[in-house]
Design an enzyme around this catalytic site. Sequence first.
Site, PDB file in Angstrom:
ATOM      1  N   LYS A 131       0.846  -1.202   0.000  1.00  0.00           N
ATOM      2  CA  LYS A 131       0.000   0.000   0.000  1.00  0.00           C
ATOM      3  C   LYS A 131       0.878   1.247   0.000  1.00  0.00           C
ATOM      4  O   LYS A 131       0.626   2.203  -0.744  1.00  0.00           O
ATOM      5  CB  LYS A 131      -0.937  -0.020   1.214  1.00  0.00           C
ATOM      6  N   GLN A 163      -4.407  -1.457   9.552  1.00  0.00           N
ATOM      7  CA  GLN A 163      -4.425  -2.801   8.975  1.00  0.00           C
ATOM      8  C   GLN A 163      -5.042  -3.789   9.966  1.00  0.00           C
ATOM      9  O   GLN A 163      -4.666  -3.834  11.125  1.00  0.00           O
ATOM     10  CB  GLN A 163      -2.986  -3.221   8.620  1.00  0.00           C
ATOM     11  N   ASP A 209     -10.747   3.107   4.122  1.00  0.00           N
ATOM     12  CA  ASP A 209     -11.194   1.710   4.055  1.00  0.00           C
ATOM     13  C   ASP A 209     -12.722   1.641   3.928  1.00  0.00           C
ATOM     14  O   ASP A 209     -13.267   0.587   3.584  1.00  0.00           O
ATOM     15  CB  ASP A 209     -10.782   0.970   5.340  1.00  0.00           C
TER      16      ASP A 209
END
Length: 310
Positions: free
Chosen positions: A65, A109, A132
């Site tokens: 990422k 994460q 997200d």
Amino acid sequence: MTNLTAPPASGGTAALIDGRAASLALRDGIAAEVARLLDATGIVPGLAVVLVGEDPASDVYVRNKGRQAREVGMTSFEHRLPDSTSQADLLALVARLNADPAVHGILVQMPLPAQISAEAVIAAIAPEKDVDGFHIHNAGRLATGQPALVPCTPQGCLILLRDRLGPLDGMHAVIVGRSNIVGKPLAQLLLAANCTVSVAHSRTRDLPALCRQADILIAAVGRPEMILGDWVKPGATVIDVGINRVEREGRTRLVGDVDFAGAATRAAAITPVPGGVGPMTIACLLANTLAACRAQTGQPPTLPLPGDHP
Ligand code: NDP
């Protein structure tokens, strides 16, 4: 020996839906928009990625990422915290990132260590920086048809489906899996795209019969090759979200939730694993970060978000 990167050849009659090519095209568009934004305003989108602990798979995701954010011209902020981090310390970091004007997107994460509540952390992220799309504010906006930051994997699935099929009106989409990060938001996106949507789960009765009704069959289960070839309606489009590591003939391989070889003999088109949905997920994260940056800095949106598709 490992073989984690080679996508399978279709082998059957199905066309392969190439997520790598689609993700590269999306990333090229994002890089061009980031460059235009910098030229016009001096603003650089910033993505903060937080990793707690040392889970090897999470470490790979976080590095990818960060690298891909930098490749499209964004600033990447990586925060690595030890496994023993308390919830209070993680929430304090999230609060600092919420307040940092150089950070437009925040991603923590998952999974998190047992002492930290994922729900509490997601709730602490400022909704406008929730790239997200997991915050209840964004989930609620998506569910009620308002513009939102949409979870990345479902967004990637929708882009692949639209690229392949064009308008999805009236199609029966069967989604196997009802998680908050894949199944449920994808159901909302497909409803908004005028599909008739069935969402299946571990208590669904006669799953094979339901799957055989699907014009669009999406597997997001986490069980290697559970969806068998003869569950696929001839001519259907199959999207395999699953990423499962299995040992085969002394090698670690990635396989999806669909029996690829069997499904490829009946489907019109199918995503491979790897090389299907996976690459789209990070590209959509970058799209969300750009959209979040533009919104936070008063710029009009450029790239359409999936929720905005006609
Ligand atoms: P979850 O474990 O959160 O959800 C799995 C879902 O599958 C649940 O709704 C569960 O039902 C359902 N399920 C489990 N067993 C069965 C069964 N036998 N029959 C029918 N349904 C069943 O998984 P995620 O949604 O997080 O992930 C799903 C898969 O997608 C995983 O392989 C994951 O690695 C992959 N993934 C891939 C991403 C990518 O970028 N490509 C991103 C995110 C995930 P119930 O609710 O009843 O328990």
